[in-house]
Design a protein around this motif. Structure first.
Motif: not given
Ligand code: FAD
Length: 328
Positions: A1-21
């Motif tokens: 498997m060659n998948e690239i994974w990221t961990l997205s962060e949230q606070h209070g149910g809202k995704l943080k900008d850094v997740s999109f970066e």
């Protein structure tokens, strides 16, 4: 498997900008390998629109694990869930932001799953032929940039400094899927429980998001004078930053520190007051749009990178500036 994974962060149910970066960089790596980009969201009661927004910003698959104990980051639980997912889906690369969450969870996870981790990367690329992740980060006190490969480890894991990449523009025509991962009661088994959550005073958490940052350094001479920085930041509608020297002296708290061992920021306007511009400080502001320096030393390093400079005594300049802005 060659998948690239990221961990997205949230606070209070809202995704943080850094997740999109992080997705933006993940997308580029996945495209190089012609593989899939997946992101993991650990949280509680996150609505579908939030999860779909990750697809519109580059993810092919969103793995969502929901449970009340995932609302706040608890390192042990986050690492347990991630270890399960990594075991089940064997991603090629797993990235997290170099935030409190990423810096806590990924080392813990690396030990659990017996892999390596490169912390605090400022750039990532991938070798198409070998699939090796090229992980660039400052080394030797920020004097050189080292590129690290971990050819014998899978998944290859790295934390990435926030603001190292810009999020992709939203593309609502993108399609992907959200996979809801069933909660395993064994993941409840932890001795750590979050009792309450308190925002840091002075709102330094938004330093990375701020358009204007006013930072003070050792040139301020003493704590009482640091209020000039706070007043200037206030009157410009900006946030307070500090050099490590100012933080070490207790004039500002650590979350305000800008630089190699502090935060990387990307404001439209950065004002460096009484800061010499050591290479470690500059490492945190390299993507600032405009840098303005106030310094009495015309040879100070900060003047090499400043777009504008006021050479003179800050104790004469700041009160005048504050008066002009109508706050003194
Ligand atoms: P100084 O270097 O002492 O500069 C003070 C400046 O104030 C001088 O340029 C002086 O001309 C000016 N000044 C003095 N009086 C006046 C006046 N009256 N009016 C106007 N100007 C005046 N540093 C960071 O900032 N962030 C980091 O994240 C960081 N990480 C580090 C990591 C490592 C591994 C190491 C080894 C160091 C790190 N440092 C970091 C420390 C860094 O090397 C410098 O020591 C630090 O940035 C210096 O802080 P400063 O500019 O406030 O102080």
């Amino acid at each position: 498997m060659n998948e690239i994974w990221t961990l997205s962060e949230q606070h209070g149910g809202k995704l943080k900008d850094v997740s999109f970066e992080l997705l933006a960089r993940g997308r580029a790596l996945a495209d190089t390998l012609q593989s899939q980009l997946c992101t993991v969201v650990l949280g509680n009661k996150i609505d579908d629109k939030e999860l779909e927004s990750l697809i519109f910003h580059g993810a092919d698959t969103v793995f969502y694990v929901e449970n009340p104990c995932l609302g706040d980051m608890v390192c042990e639980i986050y690492a347990m869930v991630l270890a399960y997912l990594v075991g089940e889906y064997t991603p090629h690369v797993l990235l997290a932001a170099a935030t409190t969450t990423g810096r806590s969870v990924l080392p813990y996870l690396a030990v659990k799953i017996h892999t390596g981790l490169t912390a605090d990367c400022t750039d990532l690329a991938i070798e198409k032929e070998t699939g090796n992740l090229l992980q660039t980060r400052p080394a030797i006190g920020g004097n050189i940039m080292a590129t690290i490969k971990t050819p014998n480890h899978r998944p290859q894991m790295a934390t990435v400094r926030p603001k190292s990449y810009k999020a992709l523009a939203e593309d609502r025509s993108r399609s992907g899927k959200v996979v809801r991962v069933a909660w395993n009661p064994e993941w409840n088994d932890t001795r750590v429980q979050v009792l309450s959550y308190r925002e840091e005073c002075g709102n330094s958490s938004s330093l990375e998001e701020a358009d204007i940052v006013v930072s003070g350094g050792k040139g301020l001479k003493k704590r009482e004078n640091f209020r000039l920085i706070e007043e200037l930041a206030d009157s410009l509608g900006g946030q307070v930053g500090a050099s490590r020297d100012a933080v070490d002296r207790g004039w500002a708290s650590y979350p305000h520190q800008v630089g190699l061992s502090g935060k990387t920021i990307s404001p439209k306007l950065y004002l460096a007051v009484g800061i010499s511009g050591a290479v470690q400080h500059l490492a945190g502001i390299k993507t600032a749009e405009y840098i303005v320096a106030i310094n009495s030393d015309e040879h100070a390093n900060i003047l090499q990178v400043a777009d504008f400079a006021l050479v003179g005594d800050l104790f004469a300049i700041l009160p005048q500036l504050l008066r002009r802005l109508g706050t003194q």
